[in-house]
Write a protein that holds these residues in place. Structure first.
Motif, PDB file in Angstrom:
ATOM      1  N   LEU A 126       0.759  -1.224  -0.072  1.00  0.00           N
ATOM      2  CA  LEU A 126      -0.014   0.042  -0.116  1.00  0.00           C
ATOM      3  C   LEU A 126       0.938   1.373  -0.094  1.00  0.00           C
ATOM      4  N   ALA A 127       1.753   1.449   0.722  1.00  0.00           N
ATOM      5  CA  ALA A 127       2.749   2.522   1.006  1.00  0.00           C
ATOM      6  C   ALA A 127       3.750   2.552   0.025  1.00  0.00           C
ATOM      7  N   GLY A 128       4.217   1.354  -0.627  1.00  0.00           N
ATOM      8  CA  GLY A 128       5.254   1.405  -1.530  1.00  0.00           C
ATOM      9  C   GLY A 128       4.830   1.753  -2.802  1.00  0.00           C
ATOM     10  N   ALA A 129       5.917   1.597  -3.864  1.00  0.00           N
ATOM     11  CA  ALA A 129       5.557   1.853  -5.125  1.00  0.00           C
ATOM     12  C   ALA A 129       4.858   1.038  -5.904  1.00  0.00           C
ATOM     13  N   PHE A 130       4.545  -0.055  -5.458  1.00  0.00           N
ATOM     14  CA  PHE A 130       3.677  -1.153  -6.146  1.00  0.00           C
ATOM     15  C   PHE A 130       2.301  -0.431  -6.422  1.00  0.00           C
ATOM     16  N   VAL A 131       1.507   0.161  -5.360  1.00  0.00           N
ATOM     17  CA  VAL A 131       0.289   0.655  -5.703  1.00  0.00           C
ATOM     18  C   VAL A 131       0.318   1.464  -6.590  1.00  0.00           C
ATOM     19  N   TYR A 132       1.275   2.419  -6.679  1.00  0.00           N
ATOM     20  CA  TYR A 132       1.264   3.508  -7.770  1.00  0.00           C
ATOM     21  C   TYR A 132       1.463   2.757  -9.209  1.00  0.00           C
ATOM     22  N   GLY A 133       2.224   1.896  -9.145  1.00  0.00           N
ATOM     23  CA  GLY A 133       2.300   1.113 -10.589  1.00  0.00           C
ATOM     24  C   GLY A 133       1.111   0.260 -11.189  1.00  0.00           C
ATOM     25  N   MET A 134       0.360  -0.316 -10.039  1.00  0.00           N
ATOM     26  CA  MET A 134      -0.901  -0.949 -10.207  1.00  0.00           C
ATOM     27  C   MET A 134      -1.957   0.105 -10.784  1.00  0.00           C
ATOM     28  N   VAL A 135      -1.996   1.514 -10.312  1.00  0.00           N
ATOM     29  CA  VAL A 135      -2.966   2.509 -10.714  1.00  0.00           C
ATOM     30  C   VAL A 135      -2.406   2.871 -12.050  1.00  0.00           C
ATOM     31  N   VAL A 136      -1.284   3.115 -12.161  1.00  0.00           N
ATOM     32  CA  VAL A 136      -0.823   3.729 -13.435  1.00  0.00           C
ATOM     33  C   VAL A 136      -1.128   2.726 -14.604  1.00  0.00           C
ATOM     34  N   GLY A 181      15.052 -27.617 -21.681  1.00  0.00           N
ATOM     35  CA  GLY A 181      15.847 -27.328 -20.493  1.00  0.00           C
ATOM     36  C   GLY A 181      14.947 -26.295 -19.428  1.00  0.00           C
ATOM     37  N   PRO A 182      15.226 -25.960 -18.325  1.00  0.00           N
ATOM     38  CA  PRO A 182      14.731 -25.030 -17.538  1.00  0.00           C
ATOM     39  C   PRO A 182      14.697 -23.761 -17.674  1.00  0.00           C
ATOM     40  N   PHE A 183      13.832 -22.814 -17.386  1.00  0.00           N
ATOM     41  CA  PHE A 183      13.971 -21.585 -17.208  1.00  0.00           C
ATOM     42  C   PHE A 183      12.946 -21.164 -15.960  1.00  0.00           C
ATOM     43  N   VAL A 184      13.211 -19.830 -15.804  1.00  0.00           N
ATOM     44  CA  VAL A 184      12.404 -19.030 -14.502  1.00  0.00           C
ATOM     45  C   VAL A 184      11.332 -18.508 -15.271  1.00  0.00           C
ATOM     46  N   MET A 185      10.299 -19.107 -14.804  1.00  0.00           N
ATOM     47  CA  MET A 185       8.887 -18.348 -15.090  1.00  0.00           C
ATOM     48  C   MET A 185       8.136 -17.402 -14.043  1.00  0.00           C
ATOM     49  N   GLY A 186       7.790 -16.345 -14.525  1.00  0.00           N
ATOM     50  CA  GLY A 186       7.198 -15.408 -13.610  1.00  0.00           C
ATOM     51  C   GLY A 186       8.419 -14.521 -13.128  1.00  0.00           C
ATOM     52  N   THR A 187       8.169 -13.861 -11.879  1.00  0.00           N
ATOM     53  CA  THR A 187       8.930 -13.022 -11.435  1.00  0.00           C
ATOM     54  C   THR A 187       8.913 -12.629  -9.844  1.00  0.00           C
ATOM     55  N   ASP A 188       9.903 -12.436  -9.217  1.00  0.00           N
ATOM     56  CA  ASP A 188       9.921 -12.011  -7.662  1.00  0.00           C
ATOM     57  C   ASP A 188      10.226 -10.551  -7.766  1.00  0.00           C
ATOM     58  N   GLU A 189      10.822 -10.138  -8.810  1.00  0.00           N
ATOM     59  CA  GLU A 189      11.705  -8.793  -8.707  1.00  0.00           C
ATOM     60  C   GLU A 189      11.053  -7.591  -9.189  1.00  0.00           C
ATOM     61  N   ASP A 190      10.222  -7.853 -10.521  1.00  0.00           N
ATOM     62  CA  ASP A 190       9.674  -6.637 -10.825  1.00  0.00           C
ATOM     63  C   ASP A 190       8.521  -5.917  -9.911  1.00  0.00           C
ATOM     64  N   PRO A 191       8.800  -4.839  -9.721  1.00  0.00           N
ATOM     65  CA  PRO A 191       8.167  -4.061  -8.604  1.00  0.00           C
ATOM     66  C   PRO A 191       6.692  -3.780  -8.904  1.00  0.00           C
TER      67      PRO A 191
END
Length: 434
Positions: A126-136, A181-191
């Motif tokens: 809520l207070a972090g940058a994520f919620v602003y990115g969500m609204v944008v 082969g394997p790969f990483v699906m999805g993300t933990d890092e993208d804000p």
């Protein structure tokens, strides 16, 4: 990035989305904004005020704890309480009042932004940058929805003024092989990643072949002229049922019209033009895409296959875009508004390490996958964004279209819709086993 720099970026992104919304609607008289142009779409003025109400709910009330500007608006602009067909009957704000309301909200949001904790260590959602990115992103997604509404307008419709996309040279290889082969699906890092893109997890895939580019109008026309719409062999049971529901309308992509033997035109924003053979086909539903793939001796890729082709690099790195990880300055320049897909081969610089082209930014691409949760999924900041849509009723689309904002055009972004939807700017590419 310092907090001051982050505030500057957030303010710029908010402004970019709002300017786009207002510029899209500026050519239209108010009577076109209040009219419902299709029962499956909202009146344009509802979308306009809705983005302001959503912004008020999250950036004023949730972040800053401010009281409602007008609590009665919450019900009017609740997308779950009022499905699209019912929205014309609502006492929504008229266009001048809607513009004043969203401007009032934005002014207050910018005031709050000066003092809010964007680090958000104690309340990261809520207070972090994520919620602003969500609204944008939410506003940009409604801009794309409004463009779909404009495409459905009757009469002369909408006249977007935009430069044409660059010309292209079709690639020499029609397919690329993506190794096993394997790969990483999805993300933990993208804000700014949504809950359905998380968490990152490893997927091990067998090798497969993927079309180098999306299927073009010309290639799809071969399917049409070969009688593909009337050949039961190529269609699933549900697809064939959809085909038979409207024998004339469901006999070719939406907005196509036969003008003579082997000659076709398409309607774009109310005017007709000759069908451009080199552009990716769009306005096809999932059933049409799957039928074409079957006719071609192929299949639709899974969303895991699509993401690996778009984001995986041989060194194991994960790419935000097929061509690499753009910084904020680069990302602001990704979206060139052409109001149409580019011909195949127009962007060789956007080729992924697998050799696939135009994976992002021309047409949404249907995949064979149902929309569902990733292992370890956690719903945030509200269930209604993703979780209530999980299941076999929705198919996943990837890649973003020409109408998608750059901030939502990452390789992990997941879109979803009913398999019968054709008003969206969707196409596809095919895959096959190796």
């Amino acid at each position: 990035m310092s907090v001051v720099e982050l505030r500057t970026v957030v303010a710029a992104e908010l402004d970019r989305g709002r300017r786009r919304s207002l510029e899209l609607l500026a050519p239209l008289p108010d009577e076109e904004l209040v009219r419902q142009h299709s029962p499956i779409m909202s009146p344009l003025v509802w979308d306009l005020a809705h983005v302001g109400n959503y912004e008020e709910l999250w950036l004023l009330r949730a972040v800053a704890g401010t009281p409602p500007i007008d609590a009665s608006l919450d019900d009017l602009y609740d997308a779950f309480r009022h499905p699209r067909p019912s929205r014309p009957a609502l006492p929504v704000l008229p266009p001048p009042e809607a513009r004043r309301y969203i401007a009032d909200v934005r002014g207050r949001v910018l005031d709050v932004l000066e003092r809010v904790d964007l680090d958000g260590d104690d309340r990261p959602l809520l207070a972090g940058a994520f919620v602003y990115g969500m609204v944008v992103q939410h506003e940009h997604q409604h801009d794309e929805t409004m463009l779909a509404t404009l495409q459905l307008m009757d009469g002369e419709g909408y006249r977007p003024l935009a430069p044409p996309p660059p010309t292209g040279t079709p690639p020499a290889r029609p397919e690329v092989r993506v190794p096993a082969g394997p790969f990483v699906m999805g993300t933990d890092e993208d804000p700014w990643a949504y809950d359905n893109e998380r968490p990152a997890h490893v997927i091990d895939l067998p090798a497969f072949w993927l079309d180098t580019t999306p299927v073009t109008n010309g290639a799809y026309l071969d399917f049409v002229e070969d009688g593909g719409y009337d050949d039961r062999r190529w269609w699933s049971d549900d697809g064939w049922s959809w085909r038979r529901q409207a024998p004339d309308a469901h006999a070719h992509p939406r907005f196509w019209r036969r003008t003579g033997p082997g000659s076709w035109a398409r309607r774009r924003f109310g005017f007709e033009e000759d069908l451009p053979p080199d552009e990716p086909v769009q306005h096809v539903c999932w059933h049409e895409a799957a039928a074409y793939a079957s006719w071609a001796g192929k299949r639709l890729p899974t969303e895991a296959e699509w993401e690996k082709a778009a984001s995986w690099a041989p060194d194991g790195a994960k790419r935000r875009y097929p061509w690499g990880d753009a910084d904020e300055a680069d990302r602001a320049n990704l979206g060139q508004r052409h109001f149409r897909p580019a011909p195949v081969g127009a962007y060789p610089g956007g080729t992924s390490p697998s050799g696939a082209q135009q994976l992002i930014g021309d047409v949404w691409e249907w995949t064979s996958s149902d929309f569902d949760r990733y292992p370890g999924f956690r719903s945030f900041p509200y269930r209604e964004y993703s979780e209530v849509f999980f299941g076999s009723g929705y198919k996943v689309l990837r890649g973003g279209s020409w109408a998608t904002a750059p901030c939502a055009a990452r390789t992990t972004f997941r879109n979803w819709d009913h398999p019968i939807r054709r008003q969206i700017f969707a196409g596809f590419r095919c895959a096959r086993d190796s």
